[in-house]
Design a protein around this motif. Structure first.
Motif, PDB file in Angstrom:
ATOM      1  N   THR A 148       0.871  -1.183   0.000  1.00 22.28           N
ATOM      2  CA  THR A 148       0.000   0.000   0.000  1.00 22.28           C
ATOM      3  C   THR A 148       0.903   1.227   0.000  1.00 22.28           C
ATOM      4  OG1 THR A 148      -0.144   0.478   2.391  1.00 22.28           O
ATOM      5  CG2 THR A 148      -1.573  -1.278   1.537  1.00 22.28           C
ATOM      6  N   GLY A 149       0.320   2.370  -0.231  1.00 19.48           N
ATOM      7  CA  GLY A 149       1.114   3.583  -0.258  1.00 19.48           C
ATOM      8  C   GLY A 149       1.700   3.964   1.083  1.00 19.48           C
ATOM      9  N   ALA A 150       1.102   3.480   2.180  1.00 12.61           N
ATOM     10  CA  ALA A 150       1.545   3.900   3.513  1.00 12.61           C
ATOM     11  C   ALA A 150       2.159   2.783   4.333  1.00 12.61           C
ATOM     12  CB  ALA A 150       0.356   4.493   4.287  1.00 12.61           C
ATOM     13  N   ILE A 151       2.178   1.559   3.837  1.00 11.06           N
ATOM     14  CA  ILE A 151       2.558   0.425   4.686  1.00 11.06           C
ATOM     15  C   ILE A 151       4.012   0.488   5.144  1.00 11.06           C
ATOM     16  CG2 ILE A 151       3.301  -1.192   2.875  1.00 11.06           C
ATOM     17  CD1 ILE A 151       0.961  -2.060   5.822  1.00 11.06           C
ATOM     18  N   LEU A 152       4.917   1.042   4.335  1.00 14.52           N
ATOM     19  CA  LEU A 152       6.318   1.108   4.750  1.00 14.52           C
ATOM     20  C   LEU A 152       6.499   2.102   5.883  1.00 14.52           C
ATOM     21  CD1 LEU A 152       9.270   0.315   4.422  1.00 14.52           C
ATOM     22  CD2 LEU A 152       9.492   2.071   2.662  1.00 14.52           C
ATOM     23  N   ALA A 153       6.021   3.329   5.676  1.00 12.39           N
ATOM     24  CA  ALA A 153       6.247   4.378   6.677  1.00 12.39           C
ATOM     25  C   ALA A 153       5.425   4.165   7.940  1.00 12.39           C
ATOM     26  CB  ALA A 153       5.939   5.745   6.076  1.00 12.39           C
ATOM     27  N   GLU A 154       4.215   3.632   7.800  1.00 17.81           N
ATOM     28  CA  GLU A 154       3.309   3.561   8.941  1.00 17.81           C
ATOM     29  C   GLU A 154       3.287   2.211   9.641  1.00 17.81           C
ATOM     30  OE1 GLU A 154      -0.588   4.891   7.870  1.00 17.81           O
ATOM     31  OE2 GLU A 154       0.113   6.854   7.152  1.00 17.81           O
ATOM     32  N   SER A 155       3.899   1.195   9.031  1.00 10.70           N
ATOM     33  CA  SER A 155       3.820  -0.118   9.656  1.00 10.70           C
ATOM     34  C   SER A 155       5.158  -0.851   9.666  1.00 10.70           C
ATOM     35  CB  SER A 155       2.763  -0.975   8.953  1.00 10.70           C
ATOM     36  OG  SER A 155       2.505  -2.147   9.704  1.00 10.70           O
ATOM     37  N   TRP A 156       5.691  -1.227   8.503  1.00  8.86           N
ATOM     38  CA  TRP A 156       6.927  -1.995   8.493  1.00  8.86           C
ATOM     39  C   TRP A 156       8.055  -1.290   9.255  1.00  8.86           C
ATOM     40  CZ3 TRP A 156       6.972  -6.873   7.737  1.00  8.86           C
ATOM     41  CH2 TRP A 156       6.170  -7.496   6.770  1.00  8.86           C
ATOM     42  N   THR A 157       8.257  -0.001   8.944  1.00  6.52           N
ATOM     43  CA  THR A 157       9.390   0.697   9.569  1.00  6.52           C
ATOM     44  C   THR A 157       9.260   0.803  11.081  1.00  6.52           C
ATOM     45  OG1 THR A 157       9.962   1.884   7.550  1.00  6.52           O
ATOM     46  CG2 THR A 157      10.674   2.863   9.625  1.00  6.52           C
ATOM     47  N   PRO A 158       8.150   1.326  11.619  1.00  8.55           N
ATOM     48  CA  PRO A 158       8.091   1.418  13.089  1.00  8.55           C
ATOM     49  C   PRO A 158       8.101   0.057  13.772  1.00  8.55           C
ATOM     50  CG  PRO A 158       5.990   2.054  12.096  1.00  8.55           C
ATOM     51  CD  PRO A 158       6.977   1.975  10.987  1.00  8.55           C
ATOM     52  N   ARG A 159       7.466  -0.954  13.169  1.00 10.27           N
ATOM     53  CA  ARG A 159       7.474  -2.283  13.793  1.00 10.27           C
ATOM     54  C   ARG A 159       8.879  -2.859  13.840  1.00 10.27           C
ATOM     55  NH1 ARG A 159       2.708  -0.820  15.573  1.00 10.27           N
ATOM     56  NH2 ARG A 159       1.012  -0.999  14.053  1.00 10.27           N
ATOM     57  N   LEU A 160       9.633  -2.697  12.745  1.00 10.25           N
ATOM     58  CA  LEU A 160      11.005  -3.217  12.714  1.00 10.25           C
ATOM     59  C   LEU A 160      11.947  -2.380  13.571  1.00 10.25           C
ATOM     60  CD1 LEU A 160      11.128  -4.234   8.961  1.00 10.25           C
ATOM     61  CD2 LEU A 160      11.319  -5.779  10.924  1.00 10.25           C
ATOM     62  N   GLN A 161      11.663  -1.105  13.727  1.00  6.10           N
ATOM     63  CA  GLN A 161      12.464  -0.289  14.643  1.00  6.10           C
ATOM     64  C   GLN A 161      12.268  -0.748  16.087  1.00  6.10           C
ATOM     65  OE1 GLN A 161      11.068   3.594  13.421  1.00  6.10           O
ATOM     66  NE2 GLN A 161      12.808   3.920  12.046  1.00  6.10           N
ATOM     67  N   GLU A 162      11.042  -1.095  16.448  1.00  3.46           N
ATOM     68  CA  GLU A 162      10.782  -1.630  17.791  1.00  3.46           C
ATOM     69  C   GLU A 162      11.506  -2.964  17.990  1.00  3.46           C
ATOM     70  OE1 GLU A 162       6.247   0.183  18.380  1.00  3.46           O
ATOM     71  OE2 GLU A 162       6.542  -1.897  17.761  1.00  3.46           O
ATOM     72  N   LEU A 163      11.510  -3.800  16.958  1.00  4.71           N
ATOM     73  CA  LEU A 163      12.208  -5.079  17.054  1.00  4.71           C
ATOM     74  C   LEU A 163      13.701  -4.864  17.244  1.00  4.71           C
ATOM     75  CD1 LEU A 163      11.612  -8.217  16.711  1.00  4.71           C
ATOM     76  CD2 LEU A 163      12.478  -7.913  14.382  1.00  4.71           C
ATOM     77  N   ALA A 164      14.281  -3.956  16.477  1.00  3.57           N
ATOM     78  CA  ALA A 164      15.714  -3.696  16.568  1.00  3.57           C
ATOM     79  C   ALA A 164      16.099  -3.100  17.912  1.00  3.57           C
ATOM     80  CB  ALA A 164      16.154  -2.770  15.443  1.00  3.57           C
ATOM     81  N   ALA A 165      15.221  -2.297  18.486  1.00  4.97           N
ATOM     82  CA  ALA A 165      15.502  -1.658  19.773  1.00  4.97           C
ATOM     83  C   ALA A 165      15.260  -2.592  20.955  1.00  4.97           C
ATOM     84  CB  ALA A 165      14.645  -0.404  19.922  1.00  4.97           C
ATOM     85  N   GLY A 166      14.710  -3.770  20.680  1.00  7.84           N
ATOM     86  CA  GLY A 166      14.398  -4.689  21.766  1.00  7.84           C
ATOM     87  C   GLY A 166      13.161  -4.302  22.536  1.00  7.84           C
ATOM     88  N   GLU A 167      12.347  -3.402  21.987  1.00  7.28           N
ATOM     89  CA  GLU A 167      11.149  -2.946  22.687  1.00  7.28           C
ATOM     90  C   GLU A 167      10.009  -3.953  22.577  1.00  7.28           C
ATOM     91  OE1 GLU A 167      10.355   0.821  20.931  1.00  7.28           O
ATOM     92  OE2 GLU A 167      12.099   1.800  21.831  1.00  7.28           O
ATOM     93  N   ARG A 168      10.035  -4.756  21.512  1.00  2.58           N
ATOM     94  CA  ARG A 168       9.035  -5.795  21.332  1.00  2.58           C
ATOM     95  C   ARG A 168       9.722  -6.995  20.714  1.00  2.58           C
ATOM     96  NH1 ARG A 168       3.259  -3.290  20.928  1.00  2.58           N
ATOM     97  NH2 ARG A 168       2.713  -5.487  20.810  1.00  2.58           N
ATOM     98  N   GLY A 169       9.143  -8.168  20.960  1.00  5.09           N
ATOM     99  CA  GLY A 169       9.693  -9.397  20.406  1.00  5.09           C
ATOM    100  C   GLY A 169       9.145  -9.672  19.014  1.00  5.09           C
TER     101      GLY A 169
END
Length: 450
Positions: free
Chosen positions: A411-432
């Motif tokens: 979708t036009g927004a899926i990278l900025a609004e979903s994939w990126t923040p979810r993967l940033q949380e994973l990388a930061a150890g904030e979520r599994g």
């Protein structure tokens, strides 16, 4: 005026016809802007007319191929000049709907086409495809730009965009660092994991990465892992918005856990979430990381900055002998529905994949395999160069039919609004890893309205 050029025994050499195509023998076609879903017949050879013509374009900053092709086009056809504006991909993603509605250029680099098609903002290119012969290329080359006139699903229906080359993503590696750990290109994912562990033990950063801002880069290695564990066609079904397709499958969940293990093992730099694309590339080219998961658009740069010192392989499968899959497809360019010079823009798009100098430019500047039929001549490259390796990989993916679109294009927004923040949380150890895909699926369902 002859019918369109064909790739055959005389192939690209016959593309001298392109000069007459744009030198004035064909008058500009009528303005055929149509509502989404209406087929556009082309009854006379599209061209730019006697000129002068100024083509307005929006291209992506940091990717010089489009501008290099535009400059060569003007050199060959001086009556056609360009008004080019370059913008960051994230800006193009955000502004494309308003741009195409309010101030449409003649040619635009598109982040994603579904919503634009649904809103009637893009021109149906099927008429041009039939005239020029694009519809006789391998179907996989243009499948991601075919869209049902309602905007979903993608992968079938009229053609709303095309490109210059079929890019392929995989793994670049620094040959000097690889020699330090006795690395050989892996046949399986487990063999690659072993090389990552040996690099870490030797004090070498295993993976250069970026994950900052609105366009995080962890989606690249994640999708590569998803294809290693599962099926690229199933990933495409979700990216193309096919009914019932889901991203939160067991195979994709294994891929997320695999990426999470890499993060926990410290295979990326600790400041991954603060690293942008340019800094990631600098770390690789300066010898501070062994591997880089990226696309062939960097091949020419790497050959120039690290001549003879970079190798490339497609991400290996879980099981030895399985075909290798990769994100593969054209960087997308479309003609807005209300473009002032649609025939001229279409003629440029055809010239870019048939003219011998244009194809050489695509390889030399873009490091990528030019679009076109199977057997179309590929300009020669330096043996042993990384460009030679990425071209061979792209040809392998095309031949095997194992290419897939980037999940960020769902979708036009899926990278900025979903994939990126979810993967940033994973990388930061904030979520599994266990609920990442479920949250992306929920965002996707909300965005497509289904």
């Amino acid at each position: 005026m002859s019918r369109p050029r064909r790739f055959g025994p005389h192939a690209i050499a016959a593309a001298a016809l392109a000069a007459s195509l744009l030198a004035g023998c064909a008058a500009p076609g009528p303005d055929r802007a149509t509502a989404a879903g209406t087929s556009t017949a082309v009854t006379s050879e599209p061209g730019c007319g006697p000129g002068p013509v100024v083509l307005r374009a929006r291209f992506e900053t940091g990717f010089p191929l489009a501008k290099a092709l535009a400059d060569e086009f003007t050199r060959q056809h001086p009556a056609v000049t360009w008004d080019v504006r370059e913008e960051q991909f994230a800006v193009l993603t955000q502004n494309a709907p308003r741009l195409l509605a309010d101030d449409p250029p003649d040619l635009v680099r598109l982040p994603q086409v579904s919503d634009l098609v649904r809103d009637g903002l893009l021109r149906d290119l099927d008429g041009y495809a039939a005239w020029f012969g694009w519809d006789r290329w391998p179907p996989g080359q243009l499948r991601p730009m075919r869209v049902d006139p309602g905007g979903r699903p993608r992968g079938s229906g009229p053609l709303y965009a095309t490109g210059f080359s079929t890019s392929v993503t995989g793994v670049f590696y620094n040959k000097d660092l690889a020699a330090r750990i006795g690395f050989r290109e892996p046949a399986t994912l487990a063999e690659w994991d072993d090389a990552l562990a040996r690099a870490k033990a030797a004090g070498i950063t295993p993976l250069a990465g970026f994950n900052s801002g609105a366009v995080g880069g962890l989606a690249f290695p994640l999708q590569s892992l998803m294809a290693a564990y599962g099926s690229p066609s199933e990933i495409d079904a979700w990216t193309f918005q096919r009914p019932g397709a889901r991203i939160d499958t067991p195979a994709n969940a294994e891929a997320v856990r695999h990426l999470w293990r890499w993060l926990r093992a410290g295979y990326f730099d600790a400041d991954l979430n603060a690293t942008d694309y340019a800094r990631m590339l600098d770390r690789f080219t300066s010898g501070r990381a062994l591997f880089l998961v990226d696309g062939d658009w960097e091949s020419a740069t790497l050959d120039r900055r690290m001549p003879g010192r970079v190798g490339f392989f497609l991400v290996p499968p879980v099981r030895a002998g399985d075909p290798r899959a990769a994100m593969s497809g054209p960087p997308t360019f479309g003609v807005p529905a209300r473009a002032a010079h649609p025939d001229c823009a279409a003629a440029f798009l055809d010239w870019a994949v048939t003219d011998p100098v244009a194809r050489e430019t695509t390889v030399r500047v873009g490091g990528a395999l030019p679009l076109g039929p199977v057997g179309a001549p590929v300009p020669p490259v330096e043996p042993g160069s990384v460009t030679a390796a990425t071209l061979a990989a792209a040809e392998q993916v095309v031949a095997n039919g194992t290419g897939m679109d980037f999940v960020a294009n769902a979708t036009g927004a899926i990278l900025a609004e979903s994939w990126t923040p979810r993967l940033q949380e994973l990388a930061a150890g904030e979520r599994g890893p266990d609920d990442l895909l479920g949250r992306v699926q929920a965002d996707y369902t909300r965005q497509i309205g289904g």
